[in-house]
Motif scaffolding. Sequence first.
Motif, PDB file in Angstrom:
ATOM      1  N   THR A  89       0.830  -1.214   0.000  1.00 20.50           N
ATOM      2  CA  THR A  89       0.000   0.000   0.000  1.00 20.50           C
ATOM      3  C   THR A  89       0.859   1.256   0.000  1.00 20.50           C
ATOM      4  O   THR A  89       0.575   2.235  -0.715  1.00 20.50           O
ATOM      5  N   GLY A  90       1.947   1.241   0.786  1.00 19.21           N
ATOM      6  CA  GLY A  90       2.865   2.382   0.784  1.00 19.21           C
ATOM      7  C   GLY A  90       3.506   2.605  -0.575  1.00 19.21           C
ATOM      8  O   GLY A  90       3.663   3.750  -1.021  1.00 19.21           O
ATOM      9  N   LEU A  91       3.881   1.505  -1.248  1.00 17.03           N
ATOM     10  CA  LEU A  91       4.448   1.640  -2.598  1.00 17.03           C
ATOM     11  C   LEU A  91       3.437   2.246  -3.563  1.00 17.03           C
ATOM     12  O   LEU A  91       3.773   3.081  -4.413  1.00 17.03           O
ATOM     13  N   GLY A  92       2.168   1.807  -3.447  1.00 10.78           N
ATOM     14  CA  GLY A  92       1.135   2.386  -4.314  1.00 10.78           C
ATOM     15  C   GLY A  92       0.924   3.863  -4.057  1.00 10.78           C
ATOM     16  O   GLY A  92       0.762   4.655  -4.998  1.00 10.78           O
ATOM     17  N   VAL A  93       0.938   4.247  -2.779  1.00 12.08           N
ATOM     18  CA  VAL A  93       0.788   5.670  -2.453  1.00 12.08           C
ATOM     19  C   VAL A  93       1.973   6.469  -2.987  1.00 12.08           C
ATOM     20  O   VAL A  93       1.812   7.573  -3.527  1.00 12.08           O
ATOM     21  N   ALA A  94       3.190   5.926  -2.847  1.00 16.19           N
ATOM     22  CA  ALA A  94       4.387   6.622  -3.360  1.00 16.19           C
ATOM     23  C   ALA A  94       4.303   6.783  -4.874  1.00 16.19           C
ATOM     24  O   ALA A  94       4.653   7.842  -5.421  1.00 16.19           O
ATOM     25  N   LEU A  95       3.812   5.731  -5.561  1.00 16.52           N
ATOM     26  CA  LEU A  95       3.656   5.834  -7.017  1.00 16.52           C
ATOM     27  C   LEU A  95       2.650   6.920  -7.383  1.00 16.52           C
ATOM     28  O   LEU A  95       2.854   7.684  -8.339  1.00 16.52           O
ATOM     29  N   GLY A  96       1.556   7.004  -6.629  1.00 15.25           N
ATOM     30  CA  GLY A  96       0.576   8.052  -6.891  1.00 15.25           C
ATOM     31  C   GLY A  96       1.139   9.443  -6.672  1.00 15.25           C
ATOM     32  O   GLY A  96       0.851  10.373  -7.436  1.00 15.25           O
ATOM     33  N   VAL A  97       1.974   9.593  -5.615  1.00 10.21           N
ATOM     34  CA  VAL A  97       2.595  10.901  -5.360  1.00 10.21           C
ATOM     35  C   VAL A  97       3.538  11.287  -6.491  1.00 10.21           C
ATOM     36  O   VAL A  97       3.554  12.439  -6.955  1.00 10.21           O
ATOM     37  N   VAL A  98       4.331  10.323  -6.965  1.00 12.82           N
ATOM     38  CA  VAL A  98       5.243  10.601  -8.080  1.00 12.82           C
ATOM     39  C   VAL A  98       4.461  10.994  -9.333  1.00 12.82           C
ATOM     40  O   VAL A  98       4.832  11.929 -10.065  1.00 12.82           O
ATOM     41  N   ALA A  99       3.361  10.286  -9.607  1.00 11.05           N
ATOM     42  CA  ALA A  99       2.535  10.634 -10.763  1.00 11.05           C
ATOM     43  C   ALA A  99       1.960  12.035 -10.625  1.00 11.05           C
ATOM     44  O   ALA A  99       1.888  12.798 -11.606  1.00 11.05           O
ATOM     45  N   LEU A 100       1.569  12.404  -9.407  1.00  6.58           N
ATOM     46  CA  LEU A 100       1.049  13.753  -9.179  1.00  6.58           C
ATOM     47  C   LEU A 100       2.123  14.805  -9.409  1.00  6.58           C
ATOM     48  O   LEU A 100       1.862  15.866 -10.006  1.00  6.58           O
ATOM     49  N   VAL A 101       3.346  14.525  -8.946  1.00  6.41           N
ATOM     50  CA  VAL A 101       4.451  15.464  -9.164  1.00  6.41           C
ATOM     51  C   VAL A 101       4.739  15.627 -10.650  1.00  6.41           C
ATOM     52  O   VAL A 101       4.969  16.749 -11.143  1.00  6.41           O
ATOM     53  N   ILE A 102       4.718  14.528 -11.395  1.00  7.08           N
ATOM     54  CA  ILE A 102       4.940  14.609 -12.846  1.00  7.08           C
ATOM     55  C   ILE A 102       3.855  15.453 -13.502  1.00  7.08           C
ATOM     56  O   ILE A 102       4.140  16.285 -14.379  1.00  7.08           O
ATOM     57  N   ALA A 103       2.608  15.262 -13.079  1.00  4.82           N
ATOM     58  CA  ALA A 103       1.515  16.051 -13.647  1.00  4.82           C
ATOM     59  C   ALA A 103       1.685  17.535 -13.325  1.00  4.82           C
ATOM     60  O   ALA A 103       1.442  18.401 -14.186  1.00  4.82           O
ATOM     61  N   LEU A 104       2.117  17.836 -12.106  1.00  8.48           N
ATOM     62  CA  LEU A 104       2.347  19.237 -11.737  1.00  8.48           C
ATOM     63  C   LEU A 104       3.489  19.843 -12.542  1.00  8.48           C
ATOM     64  O   LEU A 104       3.431  21.016 -12.932  1.00  8.48           O
ATOM     65  N   ARG A 105       4.535  19.051 -12.781  1.00  5.02           N
ATOM     66  CA  ARG A 105       5.645  19.557 -13.606  1.00  5.02           C
ATOM     67  C   ARG A 105       5.183  19.833 -15.032  1.00  5.02           C
ATOM     68  O   ARG A 105       5.603  20.820 -15.652  1.00  5.02           O
ATOM     69  N   GLU A 106       4.349  18.944 -15.575  1.00  5.00           N
ATOM     70  CA  GLU A 106       3.814  19.192 -16.918  1.00  5.00           C
ATOM     71  C   GLU A 106       2.997  20.481 -16.938  1.00  5.00           C
ATOM     72  O   GLU A 106       3.126  21.299 -17.855  1.00  5.00           O
ATOM     73  N   ALA A 107       2.156  20.669 -15.919  1.00  5.43           N
ATOM     74  CA  ALA A 107       1.351  21.895 -15.861  1.00  5.43           C
ATOM     75  C   ALA A 107       2.234  23.127 -15.719  1.00  5.43           C
ATOM     76  O   ALA A 107       1.971  24.170 -16.333  1.00  5.43           O
ATOM     77  N   ALA A 108       3.304  23.018 -14.914  1.00  2.00           N
ATOM     78  CA  ALA A 108       4.217  24.153 -14.758  1.00  2.00           C
ATOM     79  C   ALA A 108       4.925  24.469 -16.068  1.00  2.00           C
ATOM     80  O   ALA A 108       5.156  25.645 -16.404  1.00  2.00           O
TER      81      ALA A 108
END
Length: 331
Positions: A89-108
Motif C-alpha cells: 500500500t505504501g508503494l502504491g501511495v508513493a507511485l501516486g505521489v510521483v505521478a502527481l508530481v509529474i503532472a504538476l511539472r507538466e502543468a508548470a
Amino acid sequence: MSRGPILIEIEGDDEAAPDRAPPVPEAEAAPEGRAMRAAMAGLARRPSWLARAFWGLALALIGVVVSVAAWDFAMALLERSPLLGRVVTGLGVALGVVALVIALREAAGFARLGRLDALRAAAGAARAEGDLGAARAVVARLRRLYAARPEAAWGLARLDERAGEQVEADALLALAEAEILAPLDTAALREVELAARQVALVTALVPLALADVVAALVANLRMIRAVATIYGGRTSTLGSWRLARAVVAHLVATGAVAVGDDMISSVAGGGVVSKLSRRFGEGVVNGALTARVGLAAMELCRPLPRLAVSRPTVTGVLRRALAGLFARGEG
C-alpha cells in the motif's frame, strides 16, 4: 562521269556501333532532406478525432482496471499478511505521489510557455500603441523573469542604468532586448548550430534506413527543449512535444519547409550536389532544415519581438555549423 553512293566502312569492334552504346545515365535527383521532412511530418500530423477518442477511452479503461486490480490485491494482501500489505500500500501511495508530481511539472511547463507568449504579446501591443507605461510594465516583468539568471546579471544592471533615459516605448523595449536577450540569443544559436551539425553528420555517415529520421527527430526535440530552457520556458515531455508541433505549424504556415540548391551552394561553394555524394547532400539539406526549425523555435520562445537585434539567417547558421566539414569550391 556519274557519281554513285559511297560506302564508308568504320573499322573497329562491333561494340562501338551506335546501337550498342551504353545508355546515358539519368541525372540524380537533388537532395531534398528526406529525414527532416519525415520528422517534421510526424510532428505536424494531428491524430483524427476517432483516434483520440479510441486512445482516451482505452487509457481510461486500462486505468480503471489497473486501479481496481491494485486495490483488490492490496486488500487481499492485508488480510493474508498485514505487514506485507502495508508495504505494498505504501508503494502504491508513493507511485501516486510521483505521478502527481509529474503532472504538476507538466502543468508548470505549460504555464512557463504561456508566460513567454503573454509577455511577447504585451510587448507587441505596447510597441504598436507606443505606450511607454505598458512598455515599462513589460520590462519589469522581463526583469523579474531573468532576475535569478547569472548570465543576465550584467545586462540587467546596464538596463537599470539606462532605462530612465528612454522616453519612447520602442526605445525602451529595444534597450531591454539588446541588454538582456542578446546573450540568450547567442546561447540559443549555439544549440541550433549543434543540432544542425549532428543531423547533417548522422545523415551523411549513417546509411541505415530510418536511423537518420530517428536521429533528426531526437536532435530537433532536444534542440527545441534547450532553446525554450534558455529563454525561461523550461518544458517537460508534453510541453516539448507541444512546442515542437507549434514550431512545425509555424514553418508550414510561413512556407519555410523547403531548402533549395542555392542555399546548399552558398554554404559549400557552388555545385554542391554534383560535387558531393548523395548522402552528404542529404546531410546538408537536413542540417539546413534543422536550422530553420531552431530559428523558428527561437522566435516562438523569445519573450520580446526583434527590435534592436538582427534576425539570424539559415545560411549563416548552417555555414557556422558545418565549418570545416565541407571544403569550399574554387572560383
